[in-house]
Write an enzyme that holds these catalytic residues in place. Structure first.
Site, mmCIF file in Angstrom:
data_model
loop_
_atom_site.group_PDB
_atom_site.id
_atom_site.type_symbol
_atom_site.label_atom_id
_atom_site.label_comp_id
_atom_site.label_asym_id
_atom_site.label_seq_id
_atom_site.Cartn_x
_atom_site.Cartn_y
_atom_site.Cartn_z
ATOM 1 N N THR A 21 3.495 4.355 0.973
ATOM 2 C CA THR A 21 3.811 5.755 0.722
ATOM 3 C C THR A 21 4.462 6.320 1.979
ATOM 4 O OG1 THR A 21 1.782 5.937 -0.556
ATOM 5 C CG2 THR A 21 2.689 7.986 0.294
ATOM 6 N N GLY A 52 -0.888 4.390 -8.303
ATOM 7 C CA GLY A 52 -1.739 4.248 -7.132
ATOM 8 C C GLY A 52 -2.313 5.574 -6.682
ATOM 9 N N ASP A 53 -2.616 5.658 -5.404
ATOM 10 C CA ASP A 53 -3.275 6.850 -4.869
ATOM 11 C C ASP A 53 -2.328 8.005 -4.611
ATOM 12 O OD1 ASP A 53 -2.325 5.061 -2.642
ATOM 13 O OD2 ASP A 53 -2.860 6.814 -1.452
#
Length: 331
Positions: free
Chosen positions: A185, A215-216
């Site tokens: 990220t 994902g997160d």
């Protein structure tokens, strides 16, 4: 409990003394955050808000085809489709996010539109794309020739038995090697002159992921969390591990309890290490920023760095301390 960590910029009055002008700060993850920092800093230096700064900053990375884990040119999933995830959160606790978004160059801007133009927090897939088009965002072909070539090579290796079909776990820190990035990220946190915090996260996710995997990065509390009274945090690395510990929220709650920023980040990493899953082949890094301008970073293992820009220090990358036994230089 007072924080013991010193600030990189001049000491500032506490919030109880009112809303004095503060020195702005911007911090982001990984080397590709450095150009993003410069764009964000220009906004802050001109008196802009932290929210405008983080959106402007990460847009640089989203549009960079050489940042292979974010936006344009990001690695596709195993079906050959590039899908993007992003979120924003501001000083008022407002937040917006998109996941599995296709064909839109700037998912962070769409996430902000979700926050400001809808009663919702998260839009996904075709619904997110339709919303973006309704908001006037143009479509962009995100799969570049290089990313398609890499995907086809992966498919050939898979057919020849060189790549395990079900293996989507990344090699730690591969984003530091040109052309080999996998799981990063860009997370960015900013503090503006009014003392307000905001943050953004944006990614194309892990390469060769299952279609529909998220994902997160777009999950508030996992990849990003902001509480204007105590601080902000963002996380990067293997998203499944970050989600399992609610990483960014955990860091901010540690700040609330009085932890220094680096200690708050370390608490997240210790929780990741304690997971009942194998963490030997992953990386997780966490960044925290307080309303006083204090910055903290920590990682599961060596190799993670965060770019920082403050009034007293030009844009520079700092290697994070890490849990596997050695420390990176701090400056």
């Amino acid at each position: 409990m007072p924080r013991s960590e010193s600030t990189e910029n001049d000491p500032q009055p506490s919030r109880a003394s009112g809303p004095p002008s503060r020195s702005p700060v911007v911090v982001s993850t990984w080397p590709h955050g450095m150009p993003a920092n410069e764009a964000a800093w220009a906004v802050l230096e001109d008196g802009g808000t932290a929210l405008d700064a983080v959106e402007t900053g990460v847009a640089v990375t989203e549009a960079d085809p050489d940042a292979r884990t974010v936006g344009l040119g990001g690695y596709p999933d195993r079906t050959g489709v590039v899908t993007l995830d992003a979120c924003v959160m501001d000083e008022r606790g407002r937040c917006g996010a998109v996941a599995a978004l296709q064909d839109i160059l700037h998912p962070t801007a769409v996430a902000r539109a979700v926050m400001e133009e809808t009663p919702h927090v998260l839009l996904v897939g075709e619904g997110a794309r339709t919303f973006a088009r309704d908001q006037g965002f143009d479509t962009t072909a995100l799969l570049t020739e290089q990313s398609e070539e890499d995907w086809r090579e992966w498919r050939r290796e898979q057919a020849e038995g060189q790549t395990p079909t079900g293996n989507a776990r990344p090699e730690p820190n591969v984003e530091k090697a040109a052309g080999r990035g996998n799981h990063d990220t860009i997370g960015m946190l900013a503090l503006d002159a009014d003392g307000n915090l905001s943050g953004a996260c944006t990614t194309s996710g892990t390469k060769w992921k299952m279609h529909g995997r998220v994902g997160d990065s777009p999950l508030i509390g996992a990849g990003l969390y902001v509480d204007n009274e105590v601080g902000a945090a963002c996380a990067t690395g293997w998203g499944e591990a970050i989600i399992r510990v609610a990483g960014a929220h955990l860091a901010v709650e540690a700040l609330r309890e009085g932890a220094a920023p680096t200690d708050a980040c370390r608490r997240v990493i210790e929780r990741v290490r304690a997971l009942p899953t194998d963490t030997s082949d992953i990386q997780v890094g966490v960044v925290a920023l307080t309303p006083e301008g204090e910055i903290g970073t920590y990682a599961l293992r060596s190799g993670f760095g965060a770019g920082r820009r403050t009034p007293n220090a030009e844009n520079h990358l700092v290697d994070a301390d890490h849990l596997d036994g050695s420390s990176g230089p701090q400056s």
